[in-house]
Each structure stands twice: as C-alpha cells, then as structure tokens.
Design a protein around this motif. Structure first.
Motif, PDB file in Angstrom:
ATOM      1  N   THR A  38       0.847  -1.200   0.000  1.00  0.00           N
ATOM      2  CA  THR A  38       0.000   0.000   0.000  1.00  0.00           C
ATOM      3  C   THR A  38       0.877   1.242   0.000  1.00  0.00           C
ATOM      4  O   THR A  38       2.082   1.159   0.179  1.00  0.00           O
ATOM      5  N   ASP A  39       0.236   2.402  -0.187  1.00  0.00           N
ATOM      6  CA  ASP A  39       0.993   3.655  -0.034  1.00  0.00           C
ATOM      7  C   ASP A  39       0.706   4.270   1.333  1.00  0.00           C
ATOM      8  O   ASP A  39       0.613   5.484   1.492  1.00  0.00           O
ATOM      9  N   SER A  45      -4.928   6.549   5.375  1.00  0.00           N
ATOM     10  CA  SER A  45      -5.172   5.127   5.555  1.00  0.00           C
ATOM     11  C   SER A  45      -4.365   4.276   4.574  1.00  0.00           C
ATOM     12  O   SER A  45      -3.975   3.168   4.898  1.00  0.00           O
ATOM     13  N   ASP A  47      -3.817   3.314   0.224  1.00  0.00           N
ATOM     14  CA  ASP A  47      -4.516   2.508  -0.769  1.00  0.00           C
ATOM     15  C   ASP A  47      -3.633   1.373  -1.233  1.00  0.00           C
ATOM     16  O   ASP A  47      -2.413   1.468  -1.228  1.00  0.00           O
ATOM     17  N   PHE A  48      -4.290   0.304  -1.667  1.00  0.00           N
ATOM     18  CA  PHE A  48      -3.573  -0.845  -2.182  1.00  0.00           C
ATOM     19  C   PHE A  48      -2.911  -0.486  -3.509  1.00  0.00           C
ATOM     20  O   PHE A  48      -3.557   0.048  -4.401  1.00  0.00           O
ATOM     21  N   VAL A  49      -1.629  -0.741  -3.615  1.00  0.00           N
ATOM     22  CA  VAL A  49      -0.933  -0.386  -4.853  1.00  0.00           C
ATOM     23  C   VAL A  49      -0.241  -1.596  -5.486  1.00  0.00           C
ATOM     24  O   VAL A  49       0.580  -1.438  -6.386  1.00  0.00           O
TER      25      VAL A  49
END
Lengths: 294, 279
Positions: A38-39, A45, A47-49
C-alpha cells in the motif's frame, strides 16, 4: 510428577510471552507485509498499490541499490575483520597468560559501550579532518585522510567502530579454545605435526561451531546497523554510508512513506533469511561437532 | 628458552594492543578537562590544567533542561523495563523448561525463530499501534515489550540454565505442598540468580545504549533520554561546537554501564557464553 498434571500452570506461565508474540511480533510482521503493498503513511489510511513499492525500489529509487551495496560492503568488511581480530587475540590470550581476566576485561570494555550514542560521538570527533587520529598520524609524517568527508573512507571509519568491539566475539572464541582437549595437541606433538599444521587440523576445526554462531549473529547485526551511521556521518557523504537501517528510518519517519519503507524492510528481512539459511545449509560442510554427530 | 621468548612476545602484544584499544577512552577522559582550543591545537594527552568548566557548562544541557532531567529520564525508561523483563522472561522460561502443554513444541519453535526477526520489519506497525494507543512520547513502548517478554534471547538463556537444574528439586517442593508458582519463586528463582544477573546486565546495556527506539518514540525534549540529549548537543550548536562539553557529558553517560560491568563481570562472561557454547 507435577509436569503433565500441571500443564495449565505451564500455559499461564508462558502467557506473557504469548501475548507479546501475538501483539508485538506476529501482528506487526503481517501488517508490515500488508503495508508494503500500500501507499500507507501515518497521515492517511493508504490505498492498495500492488507491487508498485517493490518495482519502484528496484527500478526507480537510485538510493535503494546504493543502500543495498553499502550495507553489503559494511557487512563484508566489518564481520570478517572483527572475527579475525577476535580469533587472533583469543589465541594469544589462551597461551596460559597470567592476568588473563584483566586482559579479557580490557578487551571487552569497548563492546559494552560501543553501540551507544556517546561512543559514536567520540568516533565522529576523533576522526574529524583536524581531529585526534589525524593529529597522531601527523607525528609519523602521515597526512591522514578526511575520514568522514571522503566517500571511500567514511564507510571504513564506521566499520572500525564495530571492529573495535571485537571483545564480544573474542570471549566466545576464548571459551571455545578452552574447551579443546589438550590431549589432542599432545598426540599431534608426538606425531610430529608442526604448530601451523595443528592450527589447521585441530584448533580451527574444533572452533567451527563458535565461528558459525559468531558469523550468523554478527552478519544479522551488521545488516541492521543504524546508530553509528546515523550519528557519525548521517548516511553521507553522498550516501556512502547510507545503510539500509538509515534508509528505512528516513523513508518511514522523515518522509512518512511507511508503506514504501515497509517494502524496503521486507527486502532486508528476506535477505537476512536467505543469508542465514545459506550459512546453515553450508554448515554441514564445514562445521564440526565433537559429539558423534559428524 | 624458546617458549619463554614466545610468552614475552605474547605479553608485549596483548599489553600494547590493549592500550591501543582503550586509548580512545583514555584520550576521551582527559579531553573532558581541556578547553576547546586545546582540544584542536595540541596533541598532548594530559590537559594543561584540569578545568571543570566543560562539566559545569555541559551539565546545563539545552538551557531549558539540564542533564539531571536526561539522566532521570533514562533511569525512568531503563529501570522499569529491566525489572519487567526479569520477571516476565523468568516465568516464561520456567513455563517452557518445566511443563508439558498442548502445542509446546510449536510455540517453543516460534519463540526461538523470533530471535531472527529483524526489528526493522516490525517497527512500523508497532509504531502505528502505539500511536493509536496514545503511547507515543511516553515510555510505554519500552516498558510493555519488557512486560510481555519480547526478548527471546533472554528467555532462551534462562531455559538453558533451568534445564541444568535437577527436577528432583521441584518434586520435593511439590511433596511439601508447594504449588507450581511457589516452586519457581522459592526454589528455582534463587538458584537462577547468576542467570538473572546476566539478564539484568544485557537488558540494561541494550536499553541504556539504545538510540533508534528513543528516536522514534520520544519527541518532547522534556522526556529526552541521554542518547537523544547527546545527539541534540552535536546538532544544535552551529559554528562553534563546544566539543569539550559534549565529551564530558558523553563520558558521564557511560559511567552507569561501566559501573554495572565492573560489578557484575563474573556473571557477564557466563551469560555471554551460555547461549552459544552449550547450545
């Protein structure tokens, strides 16, 4: 009698560790793997990267490869130097010298304080261009280098600090040497084996378990070093001492890129695991156990 | 005769080399009495005059907080952490060494494998967790891992030691009506003393010298430990760094670990070798 009947007590006794393991070790381990995809940063929170962090590490981040190289160099220079020094001094002390305890105390002293900020500061001060080390080199007509400002010398300076702490390994070698039965040497003397031969045929093989233990512990330590580089050089000059520990700290707590730093820490973790496994695998070939297992 | 010569060379080597090894510390000691110009100007080891000025001015610290605060803070962080560690790792070692319970082998394996777990890989989620609990800028991030026995190396050391104590001791205590906890507290713990000393020494040195965790968890100067205060002193001085004062305070910060080392040396060497050689 109490052992199987009282199994519930046993579970109560290990409960503190079990809680600590779940909350402060297993959960963080899983979470850091998750963050690495994620970042995530402490501010948001995240985000999925996907694999972005890992791809960026190996393709876009020019300091990552640099940091990896510097960390390996640090381990490859400092660990063998430290162990060699420890072995030589241990062997000399083992020549039945008097006052061996006094010498052991003196040689151990750097190990108890070497990891502190105070000693790192002392090192920084000693190795400054106009500092004490160059001052003394000057007496012998040697113009000392710019230890901290020169890209080639700064890593060496930091290695010297950890080599200075060879006492911790030396104590282990000394205990190992004292465990070698003297009749082995007597038998070798009778067979006419020279001292050098005895070293390679008796001393070294008998010490391999200690060398093995030292090697693993020191490499794991070296790959995670932080304090010396952070205090003495701050990772510089021009990232010449930018150890992985420093990079992870800066990415996570200065730039607040915690997802990215988590990915870096996982790469470091995998490297440590691989190296440890490799040494363990190779140990069959070179570590000698004197208990009939061989 | 030849043997005699060899021994003489060995003594010369260990003495000369030993002096080189502790030379930085000797030099540091005398540097703390010099004035700043003398530190750079001259190469003599002894100061021209022993001045206490570096200590007096260095002690003033950041101006707002003196080194009294930084010393007190370090003790506040280290002492409870060490006490908690001794209590928790001892009882956990007892649990592993003396009882059979479901999944013990697996749990023991997990405990041992955490010795290989690098701090770097768990510290970010730990930080996030402590942050959520409101523990950042307190000493809880140091006390709690002590309380929860997060030091597998220290547990392992005590397990090894307990394995060497005969089980008949426990048996006879059970006969006398002790429960398992009393067996530990009254019978085994006193026998474990050398090992407990080594746990105290290791944990005190680790926590006293620690910089990284201090750096990430403690942010207000009021709560700074010696590590952070010393780092601050080399950062915040600008052009003319008062190195003599910094050396003086650095030296003071090393005194407690050195004292501990000299008082408890015997246990120290035992502890260092215990986990590795006997294995």
């Amino acid at each position: 009698m109490g052992y199987s009947k009282n199994w519930k007590w046993g579970m109560i006794f290990i409960l503190p560790w079990f809680l600590g393991f779940c909350i402060l070790q297993a959960y963080p381990l899983i979470m850091s793997l998750y963050y690495s995809f994620t970042d995530f940063s402490i501010l948001g929170s995240g985000d999925f990267v996907g694999l972005d962090n890992y791809i960026r590490l190996f393709t876009k981040d020019k300091y990552f490869i640099k940091s990896l190289t510097v960390t390996f160099k640090y381990a490859l220079i400092s660990v063998p130097m430290k162990l060699l020094m420890a072995l030589i001094v241990a062997m000399i002390l083992n020549m039945k010298l008097k006052a061996i305890n006094l010498f052991r105390t003196v040689y151990y002293l750097p190990s108890i304080m070497g990891g502190s900020v105070a000693i790192s500061i002392l090192w920084k001060f000693m190795f400054m261009k106009e500092g004490m080390v160059n001052g003394f080199l000057g007496i012998f007509g040697i113009e000392g280098p710019d230890w901290l400002g020169n890209q080639n010398m700064s890593l060496i300076t930091i290695c010297l600090l950890v080599v200075w702490q060879f006492g911790s390994s030396m104590v282990l070698f000394l205990a190992g040497l004292q465990n070698i039965p003297t009749d082995l040497y007597e038998a070798a003397d009778m067979d006419g084996a020279g001292k050098i031969m005895q070293f390679f045929k008796i001393t070294l093989p008998m010490l391999t378990p200690v060398i093995f233990f030292n090697l693993i512990m020191q490499i794991i330590h070296a790959l995670q070093e932080f304090t010396s580089a952070a205090i003495i050089t701050g990772g510089g000059p021009n990232h010449a001492t930018y150890l992985m520990g420093v990079k992870i700290y800066e990415d996570a707590f200065r730039s607040l890129k915690m997802g990215y730093a988590s990915a870096t820490s996982w790469v470091l973790f995998v490297i440590i695991l691989l190296i440890t496994m490799l040494i363990f695998r190779s140990s069959d070939a070179w570590v000698f156990y004197n208990d009939g297992r061989d | 005769m030849k043997k005699h010569m060899k021994l003489t060379w060995a003594y010369i080597f260990v003495i000369v080399f030993g002096l080189i090894m502790i030379f930085p510390l000797i030099w540091m000691f005398f540097a703390t009495f010099k004035d700043n110009k003398e530190l750079f100007g001259s190469l003599t080891i002894l100061p021209k005059a022993f001045s206490l000025e570096p200590y007096i001015n260095g002690w003033k610290g950041s101006g707002q907080f003196t080194y009294l605060t930084f010393f007190a803070n370090t003790f506040k962080l280290v002492v409870p952490t060490v006490a908690f560690t001794v209590l928790s790792t001892g009882i956990v070692a007892y649990g592993f060494a003396r009882f059979n319970f479901p999944a013990k082998r697996i749990l023991f394996g997990l405990m041992i494998s955490t010795m290989m777990l690098p701090d770097a890989v768990i510290m970010i989620p730990r930080y996030v967790l402590y942050n959520k609990l409101g523990w950042v800028d307190t000493y809880f991030p140091f006390w709690v891992p002590g309380l929860l026995a997060c030091y597998p190396f220290l547990i392992f050391q005590q397990i090894q030691f307990l394995r060497g104590l005969p089980r008949e001791l426990d048996e006879s205590a059970y006969m006398d009506g002790c429960n398992p906890f009393m067996v530990y507290a009254r019978i085994l713990m006193p026998l474990l003393k050398p090992c407990i000393f080594s746990v105290i020494i290791f944990q005190t040195l680790w926590r006293w010298n620690d910089y990284f965790n201090n750096l990430i968890y403690i942010s207000s100067v009021k709560k700074f430990t010696l590590s952070l205060a010393l780092k601050m002193s080399i950062d915040s001085q600008g052009a003319s760094t008062p190195w003599n004062q910094i050396m003086a305070m650095s030296l003071l910060s090393l005194i407690p670990p050195i004292l501990l080392y000299f008082f408890a040396q015997k246990y120290f060497v035992e502890g260092v070798t215990a986990g590795s050689i006997k294995g």
